[in-house]
Scaffold this motif. Structure first.
Motif, mmCIF file in Angstrom:
data_model
loop_
_atom_site.group_PDB
_atom_site.id
_atom_site.type_symbol
_atom_site.label_atom_id
_atom_site.label_comp_id
_atom_site.label_asym_id
_atom_site.label_seq_id
_atom_site.Cartn_x
_atom_site.Cartn_y
_atom_site.Cartn_z
ATOM 1 N N THR A 195 0.832 -1.211 0.000
ATOM 2 C CA THR A 195 0.000 0.000 0.000
ATOM 3 C C THR A 195 0.865 1.259 0.000
ATOM 4 O O THR A 195 0.466 2.261 -0.595
ATOM 5 C CB THR A 195 -1.002 0.025 1.180
ATOM 6 O OG1 THR A 195 -0.293 -0.128 2.413
ATOM 7 C CG2 THR A 195 -2.038 -1.079 1.054
ATOM 8 N N GLU A 199 -0.056 3.705 -2.848
ATOM 9 C CA GLU A 199 -0.503 5.054 -2.487
ATOM 10 C C GLU A 199 0.498 6.106 -2.957
ATOM 11 O O GLU A 199 0.113 7.194 -3.378
ATOM 12 C CB GLU A 199 -0.706 5.161 -0.969
ATOM 13 C CG GLU A 199 -1.910 4.372 -0.473
ATOM 14 C CD GLU A 199 -2.027 4.428 1.042
ATOM 15 O OE1 GLU A 199 -1.643 3.445 1.695
ATOM 16 O OE2 GLU A 199 -2.492 5.455 1.568
ATOM 17 N N LEU A 259 -6.093 5.994 2.180
ATOM 18 C CA LEU A 259 -6.190 4.579 2.573
ATOM 19 C C LEU A 259 -5.598 4.389 3.971
ATOM 20 O O LEU A 259 -6.218 3.779 4.852
ATOM 21 C CB LEU A 259 -5.464 3.706 1.544
ATOM 22 C CG LEU A 259 -5.399 2.210 1.857
ATOM 23 C CD1 LEU A 259 -6.796 1.601 1.933
ATOM 24 C CD2 LEU A 259 -4.573 1.467 0.819
ATOM 25 N N ASN A 278 -5.022 -1.764 6.122
ATOM 26 C CA ASN A 278 -4.949 -1.192 4.770
ATOM 27 C C ASN A 278 -5.424 -2.213 3.747
ATOM 28 O O ASN A 278 -6.117 -1.869 2.781
ATOM 29 C CB ASN A 278 -3.509 -0.787 4.430
ATOM 30 C CG ASN A 278 -2.954 0.253 5.381
ATOM 31 O OD1 ASN A 278 -3.700 1.051 5.923
ATOM 32 N ND2 ASN A 278 -1.651 0.239 5.588
ATOM 33 N N LEU A 281 -9.112 -2.718 3.010
ATOM 34 C CA LEU A 281 -9.756 -1.566 2.350
ATOM 35 C C LEU A 281 -9.240 -1.345 0.928
ATOM 36 O O LEU A 281 -9.793 -0.528 0.180
ATOM 37 C CB LEU A 281 -9.468 -0.288 3.157
ATOM 38 C CG LEU A 281 -9.948 -0.246 4.608
ATOM 39 C CD1 LEU A 281 -9.320 0.958 5.331
ATOM 40 C CD2 LEU A 281 -11.473 -0.147 4.681
ATOM 41 N N TYR A 285 -10.681 1.041 -2.190
ATOM 42 C CA TYR A 285 -9.912 2.274 -2.397
ATOM 43 C C TYR A 285 -9.516 2.392 -3.873
ATOM 44 O O TYR A 285 -9.658 3.448 -4.492
ATOM 45 C CB TYR A 285 -8.679 2.245 -1.493
ATOM 46 C CG TYR A 285 -7.731 3.404 -1.683
ATOM 47 C CD1 TYR A 285 -8.003 4.651 -1.132
ATOM 48 C CD2 TYR A 285 -6.551 3.252 -2.413
ATOM 49 C CE1 TYR A 285 -7.131 5.714 -1.296
ATOM 50 C CE2 TYR A 285 -5.673 4.311 -2.578
ATOM 51 C CZ TYR A 285 -5.971 5.544 -2.028
ATOM 52 O OH TYR A 285 -5.105 6.586 -2.197
ATOM 53 N N THR A 347 -4.198 12.389 -1.581
ATOM 54 C CA THR A 347 -4.911 11.428 -2.434
ATOM 55 C C THR A 347 -5.281 12.066 -3.773
ATOM 56 O O THR A 347 -5.663 13.242 -3.812
ATOM 57 C CB THR A 347 -6.202 10.971 -1.696
ATOM 58 O OG1 THR A 347 -5.884 10.728 -0.320
ATOM 59 C CG2 THR A 347 -6.781 9.717 -2.315
ATOM 60 N N ILE A 356 -15.696 8.023 1.917
ATOM 61 C CA ILE A 356 -15.098 7.203 2.973
ATOM 62 C C ILE A 356 -16.127 6.169 3.450
ATOM 63 O O ILE A 356 -15.800 4.998 3.668
ATOM 64 C CB ILE A 356 -14.615 8.091 4.145
ATOM 65 C CG1 ILE A 356 -13.530 9.060 3.638
ATOM 66 C CG2 ILE A 356 -14.081 7.259 5.292
ATOM 67 C CD1 ILE A 356 -13.187 10.167 4.607
ATOM 68 N N ILE A 359 -16.248 3.381 0.873
ATOM 69 C CA ILE A 359 -15.071 2.495 0.950
ATOM 70 C C ILE A 359 -15.225 1.541 2.143
ATOM 71 O O ILE A 359 -15.024 0.335 2.026
ATOM 72 C CB ILE A 359 -13.769 3.325 1.066
ATOM 73 C CG1 ILE A 359 -13.493 4.063 -0.256
ATOM 74 C CG2 ILE A 359 -12.576 2.451 1.453
ATOM 75 C CD1 ILE A 359 -12.360 5.093 -0.203
ATOM 76 N N SER A 363 -16.280 -2.536 1.959
ATOM 77 C CA SER A 363 -15.185 -3.436 2.347
ATOM 78 C C SER A 363 -15.658 -4.498 3.338
ATOM 79 O O SER A 363 -14.935 -5.457 3.618
ATOM 80 C CB SER A 363 -14.036 -2.647 2.999
ATOM 81 O OG SER A 363 -13.486 -1.726 2.090
#
Ligand code: NAP
Ligand code: FE
Length: 365
Positions: A195, A199, A259, A278, A281, A285, A347, A356, A359, A363
């Motif tokens: 991640t 990211e 994330l 992480n 999700l 994401y 982001t 949010i 997400i 999830s």
């Protein structure tokens, strides 16, 4: 082209690298505080080796072997008091991201008197004590970042101290220290590294060089994920440690993004380990980012050697227990906390409350 790149940590990588480059330790002083977790220092073999090196080089040392996962402000203050009392000249962090981050915060608190608010301010009168980082997990990349992440109970979340003085002077990365990592922690931590690279690649702060490293790291991790049905061999451990180091250098430049910010609530309130938080999700994401950046997300998926986000989802479902039992009140709390996190602004699409919520709810099973 507009580029800024800064990586002041001297990196030694390879089996037995600590023993071979032991002279580096003495260069930083003759009195050390070694900071480690309850078991990780011993289980990895790293603590024994660094103690031996200190003894051979007449470096006076004290061990603080009690850093908990997701270290608290209280713990680092206690260890910093010990550092001051013993007038140590360097802090040696040995363990996963938790002891490494704690070592950095201790090094800062050993030289600066800081109230909690000032600790996270990014403004310090004096540089931290020199830091040596010896990772025993392949995940956080903390050995090459200027971040120390602490749990702040007053805000019910995790917060970053970020300052160049927190870059370790030297990092010793030996994959053999990660051989005893149980499969679950291996998976949690590798997904943390993944991640970081993803990211970083999808960050507003990405640059050409950080992207180069991010893509290489994603590719290496992608080539290893299929092997993590059982405990991996040292050759795979080496690749994971290298990829997580690259990912650390990436986030040192780009920061993490929404994330990680959402994941902190899953760790704080639900006790889910950092990388796993992480990981559970990640698919949602990526779907969110793909709404406006489909080409970039497809590139991530292809670098992993996969055909679709769905394929990544299958791997993550095989790694982690499902996300469940989060009430709508809790989701609202997580949203409120995430909206205050500064990293959501890195982001590519800055999430709104509704994003949010989507997400998080998508999830869950
Ligand atoms: P960790 O919290 O340091 O450790 C997780 C578990 O693994 C602990 O139980 C630990 O034991 C055990 N362990 C560590 N090494 C081992 C080994 N070689 N053999 C057997 N067990 C071992 O986990 P982490 O994922 O590495 O670090 C997570 C922390 O790093 C979080 O606080 C996260 O926010 C932070 N982080 C920092 C950065 C950064 O840039 N600074 C980036 C990402 C994440 P012990 O309890 O005995 O230690
Ligand atoms: Fe992380």
């Amino acid at each position: 082209m507009d580029l800024q790149f800064f990586m002041p940590t001297k990196i030694y990588f390879g089996q037995n690298t600590l023993e071979q480059n032991a002279a580096e330790v003495k260069k930083l002083g003759t009195k050390a505080l070694i900071v480690t977790g309850k078991n990780s220092g011993r289980l990895s073999g790293a603590l024994e080796e660094i103690e031996k090196i200190c003894q051979n080089q007449a470096i006076d040392y004290t061990v603080y072997p009690a850093i908990e996962n997701n270290p608290s402000i209280y713990t680092v203050r206690e260890a910093a008091a010990l550092a001051k009392e013993n007038q140590v000249e360097m802090i040696i962090g040995c363990g996963g991201g938790s002891p490494l981050d704690a070592a950095k915060a201790i090094a800062l608190l050993a030289t600066n008197n800081l109230e909690d608010q000032a600790l996270f301010s990014g403004h310090y009168a004096k540089p931290a004590l020199p830091i040596i980082a010896i990772p025993t997990t392949a995940g956080t990349g903390s050995e090459v970042t200027q971040y120390a992440i602490l749990t702040d109970d007053s805000l019910k979340t995790k917060r970053s101290i970020a300052h160049p003085t927190l870059f370790p002077q030297v990092a010793f990365l030996d994959p053999s220290y990660t051989v005893n990592l149980p499969l679950e922690i291996t998976r949690d931590t590798v997904i943390d590294a993944l991640t970081h690279s993803i990211e970083g690649f999808l960050s507003r702060r990405a640059n050409t060089t950080s992207n180069l490293l991010a893509k290489e790291s994603i590719k290496i991790i992608g080539s290893c994920l299929g092997k993590l049905t059982v405990l991996p061999e040292i050759a795979t451990r080496e690749k994971l440690l290298y990829a997580s180091m690259l990912a650390g250098i990436v986030i040192a430049h780009t920061g993490t993004t929404a994330l990680h910010s959402i994941g902190y609530s899953l760790t704080y309130f639900k006790g889910i380990p950092h990388g796993r938080a992480n990981g559970v999700l990640l698919v949602e994401y990526l779907k969110f980012i793909a709404e406006d950046y489909p080409k970039e997300v497809t590139e991530v998926v292809n670098l992993l050697g996969l055909k679709s986000i769905h394929d990544l989802g299958d791997i993550l479902v095989s790694f982690f227990p499902p996300l469940e039992d989060i009430s709508s009140e809790e989701i609202q709390t997580f949203i409120d906390i995430t909206m205050q996190a500064k990293n959501i602004h890195n982001t590519l699409i800055i999430p709104r409350e509704k994003d949010i919520e989507t997400i998080l709810t998508n999830s869950m099973v």
